[in-house]
Design an enzyme around this catalytic site. Structure first.
Site, PDB file in Angstrom:
ATOM      1  N   HIS A  99       1.631  12.766  -4.147  1.00  0.00           N
ATOM      2  CA  HIS A  99       0.194  12.858  -3.899  1.00  0.00           C
ATOM      3  C   HIS A  99      -0.066  13.199  -2.444  1.00  0.00           C
ATOM      4  O   HIS A  99       0.728  12.853  -1.568  1.00  0.00           O
ATOM      5  CB  HIS A  99      -0.513  11.543  -4.267  1.00  0.00           C
ATOM      6  N   HIS A 101      -2.911  12.775   0.550  1.00  0.00           N
ATOM      7  CA  HIS A 101      -4.139  12.105   1.002  1.00  0.00           C
ATOM      8  C   HIS A 101      -5.008  13.123   1.750  1.00  0.00           C
ATOM      9  O   HIS A 101      -4.507  13.828   2.634  1.00  0.00           O
ATOM     10  CB  HIS A 101      -3.814  10.980   1.988  1.00  0.00           C
TER      11      HIS A 101
HETATM   12  P1  AMP Z   1       0.887   5.963  -0.666  1.00  0.00           P
HETATM   13  O1  AMP Z   1       1.047   4.788   0.249  1.00  0.00           O
HETATM   14  O2  AMP Z   1       0.995   7.287   0.059  1.00  0.00           O
HETATM   15  O3  AMP Z   1       1.804   5.876  -1.853  1.00  0.00           O
HETATM   16  O4  AMP Z   1      -0.622   5.908  -1.175  1.00  0.00           O
HETATM   17  C1  AMP Z   1      -1.000   5.389  -2.413  1.00  0.00           C
HETATM   18  C2  AMP Z   1      -2.508   5.350  -2.438  1.00  0.00           C
HETATM   19  O5  AMP Z   1      -2.930   5.177  -3.769  1.00  0.00           O
HETATM   20  C3  AMP Z   1      -3.127   4.211  -1.618  1.00  0.00           C
HETATM   21  O6  AMP Z   1      -3.976   4.774  -0.616  1.00  0.00           O
HETATM   22  C4  AMP Z   1      -3.904   3.407  -2.654  1.00  0.00           C
HETATM   23  O7  AMP Z   1      -5.136   2.920  -2.164  1.00  0.00           O
HETATM   24  C5  AMP Z   1      -4.101   4.429  -3.766  1.00  0.00           C
HETATM   25  N1  AMP Z   1      -4.264   3.854  -5.110  1.00  0.00           N
HETATM   26  C6  AMP Z   1      -3.435   2.981  -5.719  1.00  0.00           C
HETATM   27  N2  AMP Z   1      -3.878   2.702  -6.961  1.00  0.00           N
HETATM   28  C7  AMP Z   1      -5.013   3.438  -7.138  1.00  0.00           C
HETATM   29  C8  AMP Z   1      -5.928   3.595  -8.219  1.00  0.00           C
HETATM   30  N3  AMP Z   1      -5.780   2.941  -9.384  1.00  0.00           N
HETATM   31  N4  AMP Z   1      -6.972   4.442  -8.050  1.00  0.00           N
HETATM   32  C9  AMP Z   1      -7.141   5.101  -6.882  1.00  0.00           C
HETATM   33  N5  AMP Z   1      -6.300   5.001  -5.844  1.00  0.00           N
HETATM   34  C10 AMP Z   1      -5.245   4.177  -5.956  1.00  0.00           C
END
Ligand code: AMP
Ligand code: ZN
Length: 137
Positions: A99, A101
């Protein structure tokens, strides 16, 4: 992947606030925004990490991040945008499904990255690191 939270969002088993989607990518709001308006661009197919993600799909994800960045400027009035992609626990990745950001930034939004620049002991040390990276190409 049945136990992957982002795959569950793609399948509709977990709700998300979707901003954009096409056959390959899905964009939804991050539930824990660094700055309000923070969105995530994910691939619909499960891939991880970036080094294992097909080139064409990765290119499409980054072009989508560009589109969302422009939409944050146009739609939210953002003054700037951070585009970030984490790989591995050591890099702070929490969800092991690729993903990107896309984080809108505003002049006085109060967020500061904890980005303390370090120094190499010598020019040679930096050059050695560069040689090791080159050897890995
Ligand atoms: P990372 O640390 O790069 O893996 O980022 C994962 C991101 O996913 C974090 O910013 C979380 O806030 C986001 N996240 C986790 N679960 C959900 C969800 N169910 N819906 C939207 N965002 C999520
Ligand atoms: Zn997944």
């Amino acid at each position: 992947m049945s136990d992957c939270i982002f795959c569950k969002i793609v399948s509709g088993d977990i709700p998300a606030t979707v901003v954009y989607e096409d056959d390959d990518v899905l964009v939804f709001m991050d539930i824990g925004p660094i700055i309000k308006g923070h969105a995530l661009v994910i691939s619909k197919e499960h891939h991880d990490p970036v080094t294992e993600t097909p080139d064409e799909l990765l290119a499409k994800m980054h072009l989508t991040a560009k589109k969302i960045a422009a939409a944050q400027v146009n739609g939210l009035g953002a003054d700037g945008v951070n585009i970030i992609q984490n790989n591995g626990i050591a890099a702070g990745q929490e969800v092991p499904h690729i993903h990107i950001h896309v984080i809108p930034r505003f002049g006085e939004d109060g967020h500061h990255w904890n980005w303390a620049a370090k120094k190499y002991d010598s020019f040679e040390e930096m050059a050695e690191m560069a040689e090791k990276i080159k050897a890995g190409l």
